[in-house]
Motif scaffolding. Structure first.
Motif, PDB file in Angstrom:
ATOM      1  N   VAL A 149       4.446   0.684 -14.613  1.00 23.85           N
ATOM      2  CA  VAL A 149       3.684  -0.353 -14.104  1.00 23.85           C
ATOM      3  C   VAL A 149       4.146  -1.704 -14.675  1.00 23.85           C
ATOM      4  CG1 VAL A 149       1.375  -1.319 -14.026  1.00 23.85           C
ATOM      5  CG2 VAL A 149       1.684   1.181 -14.090  1.00 23.85           C
ATOM      6  N   MET A 150       4.352  -2.073 -15.862  1.00 24.89           N
ATOM      7  CA  MET A 150       5.089  -3.308 -16.281  1.00 24.89           C
ATOM      8  C   MET A 150       6.574  -3.612 -15.407  1.00 24.89           C
ATOM      9  SD  MET A 150       4.940  -5.930 -17.862  1.00 24.89           S
ATOM     10  CE  MET A 150       3.312  -5.767 -18.602  1.00 24.89           C
ATOM     11  N   LYS A 151       7.223  -2.401 -15.325  1.00 23.84           N
ATOM     12  CA  LYS A 151       8.498  -2.704 -14.551  1.00 23.84           C
ATOM     13  C   LYS A 151       7.967  -3.077 -13.078  1.00 23.84           C
ATOM     14  CE  LYS A 151      13.060  -2.339 -13.737  1.00 23.84           C
ATOM     15  NZ  LYS A 151      13.144  -2.272 -12.185  1.00 23.84           N
ATOM     16  N   GLY A 152       7.058  -2.419 -12.504  1.00 24.97           N
ATOM     17  CA  GLY A 152       6.758  -2.781 -11.085  1.00 24.97           C
ATOM     18  C   GLY A 152       6.045  -4.304 -11.047  1.00 24.97           C
ATOM     19  N   TYR A 153       5.580  -4.800 -11.977  1.00 25.65           N
ATOM     20  CA  TYR A 153       5.107  -6.061 -12.023  1.00 25.65           C
ATOM     21  C   TYR A 153       6.160  -7.070 -11.986  1.00 25.65           C
ATOM     22  CZ  TYR A 153       2.986 -10.468 -14.007  1.00 25.65           C
ATOM     23  OH  TYR A 153       2.682 -11.430 -14.288  1.00 25.65           O
ATOM     24  N   LEU A 154       7.231  -6.705 -12.986  1.00 27.62           N
ATOM     25  CA  LEU A 154       8.374  -7.609 -12.955  1.00 27.62           C
ATOM     26  C   LEU A 154       9.191  -7.552 -11.665  1.00 27.62           C
ATOM     27  CD1 LEU A 154       9.714  -6.787 -16.600  1.00 27.62           C
ATOM     28  CD2 LEU A 154       8.534  -8.879 -15.649  1.00 27.62           C
ATOM     29  N   ASP A 155       9.245  -6.392 -11.124  1.00 20.52           N
ATOM     30  CA  ASP A 155       9.892  -6.058  -9.743  1.00 20.52           C
ATOM     31  C   ASP A 155       9.134  -6.891  -8.684  1.00 20.52           C
ATOM     32  OD1 ASP A 155      11.893  -4.468 -10.665  1.00 20.52           O
ATOM     33  OD2 ASP A 155      10.660  -2.529 -10.009  1.00 20.52           O
ATOM     34  N   ALA A 156       7.761  -6.832  -8.621  1.00 18.02           N
ATOM     35  CA  ALA A 156       7.037  -7.505  -7.656  1.00 18.02           C
ATOM     36  C   ALA A 156       7.173  -9.062  -7.836  1.00 18.02           C
ATOM     37  CB  ALA A 156       5.465  -7.040  -7.759  1.00 18.02           C
ATOM     38  N   LYS A 157       7.266  -9.743  -9.113  1.00 20.78           N
ATOM     39  CA  LYS A 157       7.369 -10.946  -9.200  1.00 20.78           C
ATOM     40  C   LYS A 157       8.793 -11.258  -8.543  1.00 20.78           C
ATOM     41  CE  LYS A 157       6.601 -13.210 -13.024  1.00 20.78           C
ATOM     42  NZ  LYS A 157       6.638 -13.467 -14.456  1.00 20.78           N
ATOM     43  N   GLY A 172      11.406  -1.752  -2.351  1.00 21.03           N
ATOM     44  CA  GLY A 172      10.546  -0.794  -3.301  1.00 21.03           C
ATOM     45  C   GLY A 172      10.714  -1.302  -4.662  1.00 21.03           C
ATOM     46  N   ILE A 173       9.553  -0.971  -5.363  1.00 18.00           N
ATOM     47  CA  ILE A 173       9.456  -1.519  -6.776  1.00 18.00           C
ATOM     48  C   ILE A 173       8.858  -0.039  -7.587  1.00 18.00           C
ATOM     49  CG2 ILE A 173       8.537  -3.901  -5.960  1.00 18.00           C
ATOM     50  CD1 ILE A 173       5.583  -2.834  -7.070  1.00 18.00           C
ATOM     51  N   ALA A 174       9.086  -0.511  -8.854  1.00 20.64           N
ATOM     52  CA  ALA A 174       8.578   0.889  -9.828  1.00 20.64           C
ATOM     53  C   ALA A 174       7.260   0.951  -9.756  1.00 20.64           C
ATOM     54  CB  ALA A 174       9.195   0.293 -11.213  1.00 20.64           C
ATOM     55  N   SER A 175       6.854   2.129  -9.883  1.00 24.11           N
ATOM     56  CA  SER A 175       5.436   2.409  -9.632  1.00 24.11           C
ATOM     57  C   SER A 175       4.791   3.311 -10.744  1.00 24.11           C
ATOM     58  CB  SER A 175       5.140   2.834  -8.145  1.00 24.11           C
ATOM     59  OG  SER A 175       3.831   3.443  -8.101  1.00 24.11           O
ATOM     60  N   GLY A 176       3.990   3.244 -11.556  1.00 32.05           N
ATOM     61  CA  GLY A 176       3.302   4.450 -12.115  1.00 32.05           C
ATOM     62  C   GLY A 176       1.725   4.444 -11.861  1.00 32.05           C
ATOM     63  N   LYS A 177       1.478   5.749 -11.964  1.00 33.63           N
ATOM     64  CA  LYS A 177       0.089   6.213 -11.747  1.00 33.63           C
ATOM     65  C   LYS A 177      -0.889   5.794 -13.018  1.00 33.63           C
ATOM     66  CE  LYS A 177      -2.852   9.899 -10.159  1.00 33.63           C
ATOM     67  NZ  LYS A 177      -3.030  11.240  -9.496  1.00 33.63           N
ATOM     68  N   LEU A 178      -1.947   5.147 -12.756  1.00 35.61           N
ATOM     69  CA  LEU A 178      -3.072   5.137 -13.548  1.00 35.61           C
ATOM     70  C   LEU A 178      -4.056   6.022 -13.539  1.00 35.61           C
ATOM     71  CD1 LEU A 178      -3.302   1.071 -12.619  1.00 35.61           C
ATOM     72  CD2 LEU A 178      -2.127   2.217 -14.311  1.00 35.61           C
ATOM     73  N   GLY A 199       6.305  -1.446  -1.370  1.00 36.97           N
ATOM     74  CA  GLY A 199       6.014  -0.267  -1.666  1.00 36.97           C
ATOM     75  C   GLY A 199       6.576   0.504  -2.953  1.00 36.97           C
ATOM     76  N   SER A 200       6.333   1.676  -2.945  1.00 34.87           N
ATOM     77  CA  SER A 200       7.284   2.244  -4.109  1.00 34.87           C
ATOM     78  C   SER A 200       8.604   2.765  -3.735  1.00 34.87           C
ATOM     79  CB  SER A 200       6.645   3.508  -4.709  1.00 34.87           C
ATOM     80  OG  SER A 200       6.257   4.278  -3.679  1.00 34.87           O
ATOM     81  N   LYS A 201       9.553   2.829  -4.726  1.00 35.31           N
ATOM     82  CA  LYS A 201      10.716   3.056  -4.317  1.00 35.31           C
ATOM     83  C   LYS A 201      11.282   4.555  -3.697  1.00 35.31           C
ATOM     84  CE  LYS A 201      12.966   0.220  -7.978  1.00 35.31           C
ATOM     85  NZ  LYS A 201      13.931   0.080  -9.205  1.00 35.31           N
ATOM     86  N   LYS A 202      10.364   5.394  -4.006  1.00 38.54           N
ATOM     87  CA  LYS A 202      10.597   6.857  -3.363  1.00 38.54           C
ATOM     88  C   LYS A 202       9.440   7.257  -2.509  1.00 38.54           C
ATOM     89  CE  LYS A 202      14.139   7.850  -6.799  1.00 38.54           C
ATOM     90  NZ  LYS A 202      14.496   9.048  -7.663  1.00 38.54           N
ATOM     91  N   GLY A 203       8.354   6.318  -2.370  1.00 36.41           N
ATOM     92  CA  GLY A 203       6.976   7.023  -1.839  1.00 36.41           C
ATOM     93  C   GLY A 203       7.307   7.038  -0.377  1.00 36.41           C
ATOM     94  N   MET A 204       6.389   7.975   0.192  1.00 34.44           N
ATOM     95  CA  MET A 204       6.304   8.436   1.432  1.00 34.44           C
ATOM     96  C   MET A 204       6.148   7.368   2.480  1.00 34.44           C
ATOM     97  SD  MET A 204       2.721   7.701   2.608  1.00 34.44           S
ATOM     98  CE  MET A 204       2.638   8.971   4.039  1.00 34.44           C
ATOM     99  N   GLU A 205       5.595   6.087   2.079  1.00 35.45           N
ATOM    100  CA  GLU A 205       5.508   4.712   2.939  1.00 35.45           C
ATOM    101  C   GLU A 205       6.795   4.272   3.282  1.00 35.45           C
ATOM    102  OE1 GLU A 205       5.057   3.489  -1.460  1.00 35.45           O
ATOM    103  OE2 GLU A 205       4.391   5.203  -0.262  1.00 35.45           O
ATOM    104  N   GLY A 236       0.864  -1.164  -0.011  1.00 34.37           N
ATOM    105  CA  GLY A 236      -0.226   0.087   0.112  1.00 34.37           C
ATOM    106  C   GLY A 236       0.708   1.301  -0.074  1.00 34.37           C
ATOM    107  N   GLY A 237       0.379   2.410  -0.683  1.00 33.22           N
ATOM    108  CA  GLY A 237       1.390   3.541  -0.565  1.00 33.22           C
ATOM    109  C   GLY A 237       0.730   4.672  -1.319  1.00 33.22           C
ATOM    110  N   GLY A 238       1.374   5.702  -1.579  1.00 33.78           N
ATOM    111  CA  GLY A 238       1.187   6.923  -2.032  1.00 33.78           C
ATOM    112  C   GLY A 238       0.571   8.001  -0.847  1.00 33.78           C
ATOM    113  N   THR A 239      -0.236   7.404  -0.057  1.00 33.56           N
ATOM    114  CA  THR A 239      -0.910   8.547   1.201  1.00 33.56           C
ATOM    115  C   THR A 239      -0.874   7.632   2.242  1.00 33.56           C
ATOM    116  OG1 THR A 239      -3.094   7.716   0.845  1.00 33.56           O
ATOM    117  CG2 THR A 239      -2.570   9.304  -0.502  1.00 33.56           C
TER     118      THR A 239
END
Length: 353
Positions: free
Chosen positions: A76-84, A55-61, A36-42, A8-11
């Motif tokens: 988002v695709m990079k984040g999917y690969l990171d998460a995998k 931390g994984i890559a994160s793109g906004k939808l 979470g995201s690599k540079k997020g507040m979380e 979870g992240g972003g806020t």
């Protein structure tokens, strides 16, 4: 030992409910990790809690046109690969997702490996990230009874998870910090970590009238303290109250706040009479308006339109709510759903037997 990955992240609304689960998860014997995201507040919040963080890559939808829409699908695709990669290495027994765009690739990656996923939806209507992730979810916990119709039979009504520490506040600690006395009741005003500009304005315009009968602790948000109001008797302003929020809650006789779901479920769990000033639809997807309407319908809250000039409306509503505070406290006390930690833990337990 069973292992859970929280995401979870972003806020803060996508992070603090995860932290609310941590004591119960530890007591149940879970090893806890976080994506979470690599540079997020979380990142800082989770690491400060002593939880291993990936931390994984994160793109906004987005639903609207933006040049970033050309780039973010690749993130988002990079984040999917990171998460995998993280999930394959960590081999969790279950994933719990609180929402935010970083969670979508995590949920899809977990599904790829056949790992059960629980999503928690705080607002009455699911946001875009949770709408996408829900397709791969095993169960969806939710806070508002009205949300069930959106969840295609996967829903479990648990309420929102609340940090146990919020129930352990000491009013005297916050009163001393604010230099308040016991002669007048206390209003707590909060707009979240970033503050709420229009809420700040209407409260300050109402000070002369409100301070006749109340003391006011005002959490303005970062960089939003107005030193013009320093030294006014019965009025204390701060940016945030991160470490002693529990004491401010314990001190408050009435709360004025935005209508983010986590904040308002804290109000009901603590049985605090409250006035909600939801973020207007022009500045959001309208979720706070729906949240506030639901709480008013259930008798927990009163709702005031976001208008920085409506000081008379605020003053009148404060008196109305305070004079009828017992009615609101009873409605909140009688509510079937308070702290969602137990309900969510029950779902986690059933899926990890």
């Amino acid at each position: 030992m069973k292992k859970i990955i929280l995401t979870g992240g972003g806020t803060a609304g996508h992070v603090m409910p995860n932290l609310a689960l941590v004591p119960a998860l530890r007591e149940a014997g879970f090893e806890i990790k976080y994506i979470g995201s690599k540079k997020g507040m979380e990142k800082g919040i989770i690491e400060n809690a002593g939880i291993p963080y990936f931390g994984i890559a994160s793109g906004k939808l987005r639903r609207y046109l933006s040049p970033k829409n050309l780039v973010d699908p690749f993130k988002v695709m990079k984040g999917y690969l990171d998460a995998k990669r993280v999930i394959k290495r960590e081999q969790p027994d279950i994933i719990f997702s609180k929402g935010g765009f970083v969670t979508v690739p995590v949920v899809f990656a977990a599904n790829r490996f056949g790992i059960p996923v629980i999503i928690h939806e705080s607002d009455m209507t699911p946001g875009l990230a949770n709408k996408l992730a829900s397709k791969k979810a095993t169960k969806i916990c939710y806070s508002f009874p009205e949300t069930e119709k959106y969840l295609e039979g996967k829903g479990v009504h648990t309420g929102s998870p609340i940090r146990q520490e919020l129930f352990e506040g000491e009013p005297s600690v916050a009163k001393e910090k604010c230099r308040f006395n016991d002669e007048k009741p206390i209003i707590l005003v909060t707009g979240g970590s970033l503050g709420a500009e229009n809420v700040n304005k209407v409260v300050r315009k109402s000070l002369d009238e409100l301070l006749k009968d109340f003391q006011i602790a005002h959490l303005c948000g970062r960089d939003k303290v107005d030193h013009e109001y320093d030294g006014i008797e019965g009025y204390a302003q701060f940016e945030v109250a991160t470490d002693d929020m529990k004491d401010f809650f314990a001190m408050a006789d009435l709360i004025i706040s935005r209508a983010g779901s986590n904040s308002i479920f804290e109000n009901i769990s603590l049985n605090k009479p409250n006035i909600l000033i939801p973020l207007p639809a022009a500045s959001s997807r309208g979720d706070q308006i729906l949240n506030a309407e639901s709480f008013k319908k259930q008798g927990f809250s009163e709702v005031l339109e976001d208008d920085p000039e409506n000081s008379k409306g605020l003053v009148d509503m404060v008196h109305q709510v305070f004079e009828n505070k017992d009615k609101y406290i009873k409605a909140m006390s009688d509510a079937s759903t308070h702290n969602g930690v137990d309900g969510i833990m029950d779902v986690i337990s059933k899926l990890t037997k």
